[in-house]
Design a protein around this motif. Structure first.
Motif, PDB file in Angstrom:
ATOM      1  N   GLY A 147     -48.629  -1.285  91.827  1.00  0.00           N
ATOM      2  CA  GLY A 147     -49.826  -1.324  91.001  1.00  0.00           C
ATOM      3  C   GLY A 147     -50.070  -2.642  90.305  1.00  0.00           C
ATOM      4  N   THR A 148     -49.276  -3.670  90.663  1.00  0.00           N
ATOM      5  CA  THR A 148     -49.412  -4.967  89.993  1.00  0.00           C
ATOM      6  C   THR A 148     -50.823  -5.530  90.166  1.00  0.00           C
ATOM      7  N   LYS A 149     -51.294  -5.575  91.418  1.00  0.00           N
ATOM      8  CA  LYS A 149     -52.621  -6.156  91.652  1.00  0.00           C
ATOM      9  C   LYS A 149     -53.688  -5.433  90.850  1.00  0.00           C
ATOM     10  N   GLU A 150     -53.610  -4.110  90.856  1.00  0.00           N
ATOM     11  CA  GLU A 150     -54.632  -3.318  90.194  1.00  0.00           C
ATOM     12  C   GLU A 150     -54.652  -3.573  88.683  1.00  0.00           C
ATOM     13  N   LYS A 151     -53.449  -3.646  88.079  1.00  0.00           N
ATOM     14  CA  LYS A 151     -53.386  -3.869  86.633  1.00  0.00           C
ATOM     15  C   LYS A 151     -53.884  -5.260  86.271  1.00  0.00           C
ATOM     16  N   LEU A 152     -53.503  -6.257  87.055  1.00  0.00           N
ATOM     17  CA  LEU A 152     -53.954  -7.611  86.782  1.00  0.00           C
ATOM     18  C   LEU A 152     -55.468  -7.715  86.908  1.00  0.00           C
ATOM     19  N   LEU A 153     -56.028  -7.091  87.944  1.00  0.00           N
ATOM     20  CA  LEU A 153     -57.482  -7.122  88.119  1.00  0.00           C
ATOM     21  C   LEU A 153     -58.198  -6.411  86.985  1.00  0.00           C
ATOM     22  N   GLU A 154     -57.613  -5.320  86.512  1.00  0.00           N
ATOM     23  CA  GLU A 154     -58.208  -4.585  85.390  1.00  0.00           C
ATOM     24  C   GLU A 154     -58.331  -5.476  84.162  1.00  0.00           C
ATOM     25  N   ILE A 155     -57.244  -6.182  83.839  1.00  0.00           N
ATOM     26  CA  ILE A 155     -57.262  -7.069  82.674  1.00  0.00           C
ATOM     27  C   ILE A 155     -58.223  -8.228  82.911  1.00  0.00           C
ATOM     28  N   LYS A 191     -69.358 -15.017  89.825  1.00  0.00           N
ATOM     29  CA  LYS A 191     -68.896 -15.360  91.168  1.00  0.00           C
ATOM     30  C   LYS A 191     -67.470 -15.909  91.193  1.00  0.00           C
ATOM     31  N   ILE A 192     -66.808 -15.959  90.026  1.00  0.00           N
ATOM     32  CA  ILE A 192     -65.414 -16.406  90.021  1.00  0.00           C
ATOM     33  C   ILE A 192     -64.571 -15.443  90.853  1.00  0.00           C
ATOM     34  N   ILE A 193     -63.859 -15.996  91.814  1.00  0.00           N
ATOM     35  CA  ILE A 193     -62.976 -15.202  92.665  1.00  0.00           C
ATOM     36  C   ILE A 193     -61.636 -15.043  91.955  1.00  0.00           C
ATOM     37  N   MET A 194     -61.109 -13.829  91.911  1.00  0.00           N
ATOM     38  CA  MET A 194     -59.816 -13.575  91.294  1.00  0.00           C
ATOM     39  C   MET A 194     -58.770 -13.283  92.364  1.00  0.00           C
ATOM     40  N   LYS A 195     -57.856 -14.194  92.529  1.00  0.00           N
ATOM     41  CA  LYS A 195     -56.718 -13.999  93.423  1.00  0.00           C
ATOM     42  C   LYS A 195     -55.539 -13.586  92.552  1.00  0.00           C
ATOM     43  N   VAL A 196     -55.098 -12.367  92.705  1.00  0.00           N
ATOM     44  CA  VAL A 196     -54.022 -11.878  91.844  1.00  0.00           C
ATOM     45  C   VAL A 196     -52.899 -11.275  92.683  1.00  0.00           C
ATOM     46  N   GLY A 197     -51.689 -11.355  92.146  1.00  0.00           N
ATOM     47  CA  GLY A 197     -50.536 -10.738  92.791  1.00  0.00           C
ATOM     48  C   GLY A 197     -49.948 -11.570  93.899  1.00  0.00           C
TER      49      GLY A 197
END
Length: 677
Positions: free
Chosen positions: A371-379, A411-417
């Motif tokens: 769930g790391t990606k999901e939590k980071l994207l949420e924040i 339009k900022i792209i979020m690359k997480v995890g």
């Protein structure tokens, strides 16, 4: 971190993973790290972290101590486990496990490394010695770039700042063993000492490589004179931050005409670039001066210079006497580090730096909480939403510019995890008994990977960090932020989820808020929503924006770091703007949580107290005086103390929470306080 061509040094704000149930920390670090003898209104950095500093002095093996070392030690232990397991796996040649295991094994095999001496560089040194004219000199310079030993100038392939869909060629100033030009000219006692030690260091490395003492001393003086000349025609750190002035696109024919002694067609061929039509020259004046130097400086001096830079780039991977001398100058003299780290830590760092793409795949599988990606994207998305609200309410920006800012933000792209696709390192050959050769093999792969981009479309899915890298960045050409996986759990909260004040003070403010603000700092604000260097501001709004950024430059110029050295407010303004924006956005997002709304008291702290202390924890870093002195000269980030005290001195809620009055050291008059976003 503002990422542009991966040129700027960075500091990360990251977090550490679950260590194990036997290592749970039961005390609340937000409380226990404080030094309550310090008035928070005078020095919040020491108030928030001074208790921890007292109990944790900087180890003799380190230049800093704090949250980053805690994180790195944990990650190093995890990577070591991956390396050792891979080494024991007896994996088939060419597999990821074989490469990881044999690379680590080669670095730990000091008997073989010492036996080989400088022989891994023998052919390259022979190639340099065989140079007979200027054309061959320039060919050899280009060839050295392809093996990770670039000198004389900087070269890379990356996105065109004004056509972000296209990869193009960049030339920049370079070739300085001390890195920054000011080391060659500053007249304070520390700079003079470093210059004297640098000349001695060059001579010592030459001696250890087999050169006679007399020749080594003479060569070192000539190299210092040559590098000083290169430095004289180099721009200062703050001047390198202006993307417009450092964007000088010209045809190769025009470049050749302005520097007739530098045969660029031949140079580009040896750089593995065929028939380019144009190039972006960062600092044209540097190359005009270099054009003169290749003729006026003797060939023998240039040859010594190239040998030095070859040895300098690979010294850490050679026999113990050379490695130890390299450590003495770059760690002890420059950073005040007295003792080498244990061998395994050094080799783990090199293995991760060289094969991080392969290690990252194992790291994601074995160490990444679900769930790391999901939590980071949420924040991250929460912070972005707050940012949009703030932009809409700005009283100094026109509606036309607001709409363009909101478009860019959306339009900022979020690359997480971690990346969805890993880079292919199948062509890299790693051997169990060839440490220096393995380093060079990876350097060749990295160079080839880079130059292959020329003439090909930009891959906007590419990552510039590994999931186990404790850092984050904003890339203006992609209008993206990247937050690797190891941003997920805070040290001291292992095995449990931190409360929202901590999450939003660190992950929200110091990571997502910070990186998103880079899209709107003095540099990032010059790029549009598509990542092109393009003014999207009205003239009046841009004038108001620059007036505000001028205030933050003036504020940070007043901060004394060590021995009469002050923060360079101009060079650090982008990071300072990002810190200020980050802590504000984190706070605004935190206000939406139940913890804030219900005024929940945790460990005796109000929500506001806890949030600001969490932000202070994010930059819990102390450094040696030598390191801090170097940081002021070479880094676009302010020292940690001022990444806390600086931004907070501008925030009304901080004043209210900790009772900052006019007689307190952190007090700023209302007209001096900076509010941008």
């Amino acid at each position: 971190m503002f990422l542009k061509k991966l040129l700027f040094p960075v500091l990360g704000i990251l977090l550490v993973f679950y260590i194990g149930k036997d290592n749970y920390v039961t005390e609340d670090p937000i409380v226990s790290h404080r030094d309550t003898n310090v008035n928070p209104a005078d020095d919040f950095f020491m108030y928030a972290n001074g208790g921890w500093f007292k109990n944790n002095p900087i180890p003799s093996t380190e230049k800093t101590n704090g949250i980053f070392r805690i994180i790195q030690d944990t990650i190093n232990n995890q990577i070591k486990s991956i390396c050792v397991a891979s080494a024991k796996a007896n994996a088939s040649f060419g597999t990821n496990k074989q490469k990881i295991g044999d690379f680590y094994t080669s670095g730990m095999d000091t008997l073989t490394i010492n036996k080989l001496g400088i022989s891994p560089l023998a052919q390259e040194l022979k190639n340099i010695e065989s140079i007979q004219n200027t054309q061959q000199l320039l060919q050899r310079v280009a060839d050295m770039h392809t093996i990770g030993a670039g000198s004389m100038f900087g070269f890379y392939v990356s996105q065109d700042d004004k056509i972000s869909s296209k990869n193009t060629l960049f030339l920049s100033q370079g070739g300085l063993g001390l890195g920054q030009r000011d080391y060659y000219f500053d007249q304070d006692a520390n700079a003079k000492k470093i210059r004297a030690e640098y000349v001695k260091h060059i001579a010592k490395i030459f001696e250890l490589s087999g050169v006679s003492k007399l020749q080594a001393v003479n060569d070192s003086k000539k190299i210092m004179a040559l590098e000083t000349e290169l430095a004289k025609n180099s721009r200062k750190l703050e001047a390198l931050r202006d993307p417009i002035k450092n964007y000088n696109k010209m045809s190769v024919a025009k470049l050749q005409k302005s520097t007739p002694n530098l045969k660029w067609k031949d140079i580009f061929t040896h750089l593995k670039i065929n028939n380019p039509d144009s190039v972006i020259v960062g600092q044209p004046e540097f190359f005009k001066a270099l054009n003169t130097s290749v003729k006026t400086v003797s060939l023998s001096t240039w040859k010594s210079y190239l040998k030095w830079h070859l040895l300098d780039n690979y010294a850490a991977y050679l026999s113990a006497p050379i490695e130890n001398q390299n450590f003495y100058f770059f760690s002890t003299v420059l950073n005040g580090v007295k003792t080498q780290k244990p061998r395994w830590k050094r080799v783990v760092t090199e293995t991760d730096g060289s094969l991080g793409e392969l290690i990252g795949q194992v790291y994601v599988e074995e160490y990444l909480p679900k769930g790391t990606k999901e939590k980071l994207l949420e924040i991250g998305n929460t912070i972005r939403d707050v940012y949009a609200e703030r932009i809409k309410k700005l009283d100094w920006m026109s509606e036309a510019t607001k709409q363009k800012a909101l478009t860019k933000l959306s339009k900022i792209i979020m690359k997480v995890g971690y990346p969805d696709k890993w880079k292919d390192m199948s062509t890299v050959t790693i051997k169990k008994d060839a440490y220096c050769q393995n380093i060079m093999e990876v350097a060749k792969w990295e160079y080839n990977y880079m130059v292959h981009k020329f003439g090909n479309p930009v891959d906007r899915n590419e990552w510039g960090m590994y999931p186990q890298t404790y850092n984050a960045y904003y890339n203006p050409s992609n209008n993206e932020i990247c937050v690797p996986a190891c941003n997920i759990i805070v040290p001291g909260f292992e095995g449990k989820m931190p409360d929202d004040a901590v999450l939003y003070g660190i992950i929200g403010g110091s990571t997502f808020g910070h990186e998103i603000t880079h899209g709107f700092d003095d540099q990032g604000s010059q790029y549009d929503d598509k990542g092109n260097l393009n003014n999207w501001w009205t003239a009046e709004d841009l004038k108001k924006f620059k007036e505000k950024t001028k205030l933050i430059v003036e504020q940070f110029n007043t901060y004394e770091v060590v021995n009469g050295k002050y923060v360079n407010g101009d060079a650090t303004q982008g990071e300072n703007i990002a810190d200020l924006g980050g802590v504000i956005m984190g706070y605004e997002a935190f206000k939406k949580t139940n913890q804030f709304k219900n005024n929940e008291i945790i460990s005796g702290l109000t929500p506001n107290q806890r949030y600001f202390l969490a932000y202070g924890y994010a930059w819990m870093v102390q450094g040696t005086s030598q390191y801090l002195s170097q940081q002021v000269m070479t880094d676009v980030h302010s020292p940690a103390k001022f990444r806390i005290n600086g931004p907070l001195s501008n925030i009304p809620e901080f004043y209210e929470t900790f009772g900052v009055k006019e007689n307190n050291k952190m007090y700023l008059p209302q007209e001096k306080r900076v509010q941008i976003w």
